[in-house]
Design a protein around this motif. Structure first.
Motif, PDB file in Angstrom:
ATOM      1  N   THR A  57      33.192  28.146  53.825  1.00 48.07           N
ATOM      2  CA  THR A  57      32.820  27.239  55.236  1.00 48.07           C
ATOM      3  C   THR A  57      34.251  26.467  55.056  1.00 48.07           C
ATOM      4  OG1 THR A  57      30.185  27.532  54.331  1.00 48.07           O
ATOM      5  CG2 THR A  57      31.117  25.970  56.287  1.00 48.07           C
ATOM      6  N   ALA A  58      35.093  25.672  54.305  1.00 46.68           N
ATOM      7  CA  ALA A  58      35.880  24.873  55.348  1.00 46.68           C
ATOM      8  C   ALA A  58      37.085  25.921  54.986  1.00 46.68           C
ATOM      9  CB  ALA A  58      36.327  24.537  54.172  1.00 46.68           C
ATOM     10  N   VAL A  61      36.480  28.239  58.533  1.00 47.75           N
ATOM     11  CA  VAL A  61      36.770  26.584  60.291  1.00 47.75           C
ATOM     12  C   VAL A  61      38.308  26.739  60.185  1.00 47.75           C
ATOM     13  CG1 VAL A  61      36.212  25.068  60.791  1.00 47.75           C
ATOM     14  CG2 VAL A  61      34.341  26.049  59.765  1.00 47.75           C
ATOM     15  N   LEU A  87      35.298  24.604  67.858  1.00 49.52           N
ATOM     16  CA  LEU A  87      34.355  24.822  66.492  1.00 49.52           C
ATOM     17  C   LEU A  87      32.989  24.553  65.919  1.00 49.52           C
ATOM     18  CD1 LEU A  87      34.711  22.479  64.246  1.00 49.52           C
ATOM     19  CD2 LEU A  87      34.014  20.949  64.818  1.00 49.52           C
ATOM     20  N   ARG A  88      32.323  25.174  67.666  1.00 48.57           N
ATOM     21  CA  ARG A  88      30.602  25.355  66.516  1.00 48.57           C
ATOM     22  C   ARG A  88      30.436  26.998  66.095  1.00 48.57           C
ATOM     23  NH1 ARG A  88      26.300  22.402  69.240  1.00 48.57           N
ATOM     24  NH2 ARG A  88      25.224  23.737  69.510  1.00 48.57           N
ATOM     25  N   ALA A  90      33.038  28.340  64.975  1.00 45.63           N
ATOM     26  CA  ALA A  90      33.507  28.129  63.706  1.00 45.63           C
ATOM     27  C   ALA A  90      33.267  28.213  62.718  1.00 45.63           C
ATOM     28  CB  ALA A  90      35.142  27.980  63.704  1.00 45.63           C
ATOM     29  N   VAL A  91      32.179  27.308  63.557  1.00 48.57           N
ATOM     30  CA  VAL A  91      31.384  26.574  61.945  1.00 48.57           C
ATOM     31  C   VAL A  91      29.803  27.778  61.434  1.00 48.57           C
ATOM     32  CG1 VAL A  91      29.185  25.033  61.444  1.00 48.57           C
ATOM     33  CG2 VAL A  91      31.668  24.753  62.006  1.00 48.57           C
ATOM     34  N   ALA A  94      32.241  30.717  59.655  1.00 44.48           N
ATOM     35  CA  ALA A  94      32.100  31.111  58.800  1.00 44.48           C
ATOM     36  C   ALA A  94      30.768  30.158  57.617  1.00 44.48           C
ATOM     37  CB  ALA A  94      32.783  29.413  58.068  1.00 44.48           C
ATOM     38  N   LEU A  95      29.331  29.561  58.056  1.00 44.17           N
ATOM     39  CA  LEU A  95      28.887  29.169  57.341  1.00 44.17           C
ATOM     40  C   LEU A  95      27.451  29.849  57.221  1.00 44.17           C
ATOM     41  CD1 LEU A  95      27.528  26.991  55.903  1.00 44.17           C
ATOM     42  CD2 LEU A  95      26.297  26.240  57.862  1.00 44.17           C
ATOM     43  N   LEU A 138      24.874  28.627  66.905  1.00 43.65           N
ATOM     44  CA  LEU A 138      25.661  28.023  67.298  1.00 43.65           C
ATOM     45  C   LEU A 138      26.686  28.202  68.548  1.00 43.65           C
ATOM     46  CD1 LEU A 138      26.577  26.423  63.871  1.00 43.65           C
ATOM     47  CD2 LEU A 138      24.817  25.989  65.692  1.00 43.65           C
TER      48      LEU A 138
END
Length: 180
Positions: A57-58, A61, A87-88, A90-91, A94-95, A138
């Motif tokens: 995940t990191a 992002v 950011l939302r 990207a998270v 990835a997540l 998100l």
């Protein structure tokens, strides 16, 4: 027009394409399922770990942030509009990619497949479903702008090809135990 669609769709998916590969490289750690069994089979298996999920995940992002930093010269060089990643989003990408892969592992265990066993279709698109679902949840406005039906079609067609190519490379490099 088709080239622009392909470029923007794949750019938008990049933060979802790398998390599972990063998780493999991070490898090891405590399994998410803690070794628990369900109906005689592991819930997920040793391949789904907290460390892999966090690292994957990191990395996804972080890649989105890097893409944000280079989007203008990349868009100019390609001659297309490319998304930036709030950011939302990207998270979510990835997540969601990690969650999709974890969900596929759960389904594989329920179907009696062992870790690493092929499950055509699911293996190539599990993370796509998770990434798109989480990104929509998100960052719905961003999702609606960049993931039109034609863009989703591109992702569904191109992703299995990319998946096979990257897995064969990972197998050849010795970081994957099987080429699928």
């Amino acid at each position: 027009m088709v080239g622009s669609l392909v470029a923007s769709a794949l750019w938008a998916m990049l933060p979802a394409y790398v998390p599972n590969n990063a998780a493999v490289l991070a490898g090891g750690g405590r399994p998410i399922d803690g070794g628990r069994m369900w109906n005689g089979a592991r819930v997920l298996g040793d391949g789904k770990t907290w460390r892999g999920t966090a690292v994957g995940t990191a990395v996804g992002v972080l890649l989105a942030l890097v893409l944000n930093a280079i989007v203008d010269p990349a868009a100019t060089a390609l001659g297309v509009d490319l998304p930036t990643f709030p950011l939302r989003a990207a998270v979510g990408l990835a997540l969601g990619a990690m969650a999709g892969d974890i969900g596929a592992s759960f389904l594989k265990r329920r179907s009696g497949r062992e870790r690493g066993a092929a499950f055509p279709g699911l293996d190539q698109l599990d993370f796509v479903v998770g990434a798109l679902a989480f990104a929509w949840l998100l960052a719905p406005a961003w999702f609606d702008e960049w993931f039109t039906l034609p863009a989703i079609a591109v992702v569904i067609v191109v992703t299995p090809i990319l998946h096979v190519v990257t897995n064969v490379i990972g197998f050849a490099l010795g970081v994957k135990n099987e080429p699928w």
